[in-house]
Every structure is written in C-alpha cells, then in structure tokens.
Design a protein around this motif. Structure first.
Motif, PDB file in Angstrom:
ATOM      1  N   SER A 130     -34.387  33.155 -16.860  1.00 31.45           N
ATOM      2  CA  SER A 130     -34.130  32.545 -15.605  1.00 31.45           C
ATOM      3  C   SER A 130     -34.779  31.336 -15.142  1.00 31.45           C
ATOM      4  CB  SER A 130     -33.949  33.560 -14.447  1.00 31.45           C
ATOM      5  OG  SER A 130     -33.141  34.906 -14.775  1.00 31.45           O
ATOM      6  N   GLU A 196     -26.172  33.824 -14.340  1.00 28.52           N
ATOM      7  CA  GLU A 196     -27.064  34.780 -14.543  1.00 28.52           C
ATOM      8  C   GLU A 196     -26.647  36.273 -14.800  1.00 28.52           C
ATOM      9  OE1 GLU A 196     -30.357  35.027 -14.637  1.00 28.52           O
ATOM     10  OE2 GLU A 196     -30.874  32.877 -13.849  1.00 28.52           O
ATOM     11  N   GLU A 197     -27.228  36.970 -16.054  1.00 30.55           N
ATOM     12  CA  GLU A 197     -26.955  38.338 -16.244  1.00 30.55           C
ATOM     13  C   GLU A 197     -25.335  38.215 -16.707  1.00 30.55           C
ATOM     14  OE1 GLU A 197     -29.686  39.788 -16.937  1.00 30.55           O
ATOM     15  OE2 GLU A 197     -30.953  39.531 -15.571  1.00 30.55           O
TER      16      GLU A 197
HETATM   17 MG    MG Z   1     -33.399  36.783 -15.185  1.00 29.99          MG
END
Ligand code: MG
Ligand code: ADP
Length: 408
Positions: A130, A196-197
């Motif tokens: 991230s 994200e993810e």
């Molecule tokens: Mg992350």
C-alpha cells in the motif's frame, strides 16, 4: 461567537462547546499527513531537478519517480544551473529513502505505469504494498487519494459511478447528478487510481475493471444520447491494485483481469541491517509525533528484528531450524512493536527495561491467528534464544530469563 459562562461550559453538550484550541490555525492537526503534502518539497524539487521527457500528464520523469520512492542514497541532489527555482524549493536536497527494497522492482513498476496495463502489487501483508502504491501515485500524478478499498461489500458503483439521489430525483439523470468514483475521477484527470485489496472484491465486481482497463472508458447508459454517455480516460490514467497473498484470491482472479495487469511481487526486506534501520526510523518517527523522546537501545531493536526474521524465515540467522508460526511476521508488525516499546520507554521511564516487554509483545503478535503459534514461539525460545544466551549474549540471556512470560 457566543461565550459560555464557565459554570455552564462544563455541562454544555459536546457539540456546542467543541472549539479549536488554536482558532486562528487554518490547518487542522492530523494523525497522518498524506505523502503529497508530507513530501511536497521533494516533489517540487524533483520536478525542477529532472526536466527530461515524461509520459503524458506525469508530474515527474520516470527516473525522478524512482528517486522519490528509493531516495538519493543520502546524497544531496543539486538543481541544474539556470532552471527556474520554484518558490520555497531549495537548490540542493537529500531525497529521503521511503521504500526499502529492490530498485529494479520499483523501476519495473514505473515502466508499467507508463504503459497500457495496470500494476498489481502482490505479497504477504505488511510488505509495504500500500505504501508503495501511495508513493508511486503521488509521484506520478500528485495525489495518493484516489483510492477504493476492496472488501467483500465493494460494489460496481464504487469502482465506476453512483448517483446523488436527491439531484437524480429532482432533475433526472445528468452529469451533475453523477457521483464519480475515485477511478472515474482518475480517468477524467489522467491520474492514477488505486484499488486496495482487489481480490477481496467479488469476482463480478473485479471484472468491472476489465473493460475499464482495456477500453479505457466507462459507459454511462443512463446518460445515453448526451455527450456524457461515455467517460473516456485522459492520457496518463492508470491503475495500481494491491492484493494480499494470504487472502488466496489472486489465483481466482479471472484470466481476463489478470491479463490487464503486470504483476509485481513485493517481498520482505532481505537484509537485517536495512530492516533494523527502517524499524528504528519508523518507531522514532511515531514517538516523536507523539512529542516524546525516542529511547530504545539498538540492541533491543536488533533482537526484535532478529526474532521477527527468524520466525518469518523458519531459520535463525545462524542457520538453526525454527518452527514457523502460521501468522505473518511482517516488517509492519515489527514497526508497531518497536513503536509500542518506544512509547513504553517514553511514558514509563525507569520503570523497567523495555527489553523485558519484548516477549509479551511477540506473544501478542504470534497468537493472532492460531493458538498453536504460542507453542512455536516457546520452541523458538527453547532453541535459538537459549543457545544465544548460552553463548554469552547479554541481551538474549535477559530474554531467555523471561521465558515464563510465554507460558500464559
Ligand atoms: Mg495494504
Ligand atoms: N520494504 C519496506 N519499506 C519501507 N517500509 C516498509 C517496508 N516493509 C514494511 N514497511 C512498513 O510497513 C508499513 C505497512 O505497510 P503497508 O503498505 O500497509 O503493507 P501492505 O499493504 O503490504 O500490507 C509501512 O508503512 C512501513 O512502515
């Protein structure tokens, strides 16, 4: 402004008495300052430093993006003669190293972003995926804020667009009533969006990204017949997604979506000294943000990072076998344990040696997923910790003496 008499102020409801302690300060204090603000000087400097050709809409050259992420190795870079120095930008600057890892990996990421495919960063939790995606998007387009957090509840609207229902009901579908997702905003600005993810999203939601990445546009059927029926990506648009290997979802991504991304695997930091230095500087920064002094010995930090690495790798630095816990012993966790030790040292000075707190913290980290991991940590103590104590290391001797903490 009304003034509340002191005797009433205490009992008045929070909503009416909350006031800023510094009413003249325009900037609210925040726990986390986004990279585009935190590194604003570096970004302005690098834009002036390297005036070479850049991909459409990029703020920095690809080489300067890599320098921003990896730092300038402690060297002060000097602005070339004759460039217009923007106000507030120094003539010389050491660029801070931010991501600790392989420069070649970062270069490949940057090249991907300049091309036609998205970038997918995969790896164990806590390997700075991230962080890397924030730094890259900041350097390329000036913001890390165009982000969608993938969860099981993420909807296609959150990746494409939604509606302001009040306006929709009042006026019918219109450009004004459309609420752009961060991805659509990045498309129209020619910037970088982050997801994200991504593998936590349902497959059909993930697949919304396929057409978006291949056709580089989003259709808005509700606005059919108007100029806004198709939102096209401006040059410079791209996507950085992250995915966690522990979620086991990467292999289940559709082949069509996989093909739209270049995969880059982010691994743990290979070198003990580099990881210890990172843990030290991040723990230091976190206590200093709290206004407290940093007082943790290097020996404590080194023992902490060594224990994390031994347990992560299943082998001690000396080559002794270690049973690996199922939980992830990430650098990010090591940073947070070091931060906790540093806060304890700052707020309870002289109470006890912070080294004595380490076993309890390690137990907290390993016990998260599987109770059997506590036994594995005891195994680590009975093996490498005891052997190091026997070999005469004072730090490991202290840790060995604290084995009872792990019995709980
Ligand atoms: Mg992350
Ligand atoms: N290689 C690394 N370089 C710099 N910081 C790192 C590295 N690995 C872990 N960290 C630390 O871990 C923190 C969390 O990383 P994060 O980006 O949330 O990980 P991920 O997204 O992979 O789970 C970072 O903010 C940083 O403090």
């Amino acid at each position: 402004m009304t003034t509340v008499p002191p005797h009433l102020e205490e009992r008045a409801p929070m909503t009416t008495t909350v006031r800023s302690t510094t009413p003249t300060s325009p900037t609210p204090v925040r726990q986390i300052v986004p990279p585009e603000e935190r590194y604003a000087t570096e970004l302005a400097f690098l834009a002036a430093y390297d005036a070479g050709p850049r991909p459409p809409a990029w703020r920095l050259t690809p080489r300067a993006v890599v320098t921003f992420v990896m730092g300038s190795d402690g060297r002060a870079l000097k602005l070339p003669e004759g460039v217009d120095v923007p106000e507030g930008v120094p003539g010389r600057l050491v660029v801070e190293g931010k991501f600790v890892g392989d420069r070649a990996l970062v270069e490949r990421c940057v090249v991907t972003l300049a091309g036609e495919r998205g970038l997918l960063l995969v790896g164990e939790p806590g390997t700075a995926k991230s962080m890397l995606s924030e730094l890259l998007s900041t350097a390329v387009c000036g913001t890390s804020g165009l982000v969608v957090q993938g969860t099981a509840g993420t909807t296609e609207d959150q990746l494409k667009y939604g509606w302001n229902y009040a306006l929709l009901l009042a006026q019918g579908p219109s450009r004004q009533a459309l609420v752009a997702s961060p991805v659509l905003t990045a498309m129209s600005r020619g910037g970088i969006a982050r997801v994200e993810e991504v593998t936590r999203c349902l497959p059909e939601v993930q697949d919304a990204l396929v057409s978006l990445l291949s056709e580089r546009r989003i259709a808005v059927p509700e606005l059919a017949g108007t100029d806004d029926a198709l939102a096209h990506a401006a040059p410079g648009f791209n996507l950085i997604a992250t995915a966690n290997l522990r979620d086991k979802g990467v292999s289940e991504m559709s082949a069509a979506l996989k093909r739209r991304f270049n995969f880059e695997t982010v691994g743990p930091i290979p070198d003990l000294d580099a990881e210890t230095a990172l843990v030290r500087s991040q723990a230091r920064a976190s206590v200093e943000r709290a206004g407290a002094p940093f007082q943790v010995d290097d020996a404590v930090l080194e023992a902490l990072v060594t224990a994390f690495r031994d347990l992560r790798e299943g082998r001690s630095a000396e080559g002794w076998e270690v049973e690996r816990p199922s939980t992830v012993m990430s650098t990010a966790e090591a940073v947070s344990v070091a931060g906790a030790l540093a806060l304890a040292a700052a707020y309870f000075p002289g109470d006890r040696d912070v080294l004595g707190l380490l076993p309890g913290h390690l137990l907290g980290v390993v016990r998260k997923d599987d109770p059997a991991d506590a036994a594995r940590l005891r195994g680590y103590w009975d093996g490498p910790v005891r052997r190091r104590a026997e070999q005469g290391s004072a730090t490991w001797r202290t840790l060995w003496d604290l084995r009872t903490v792990l019995e709980g």
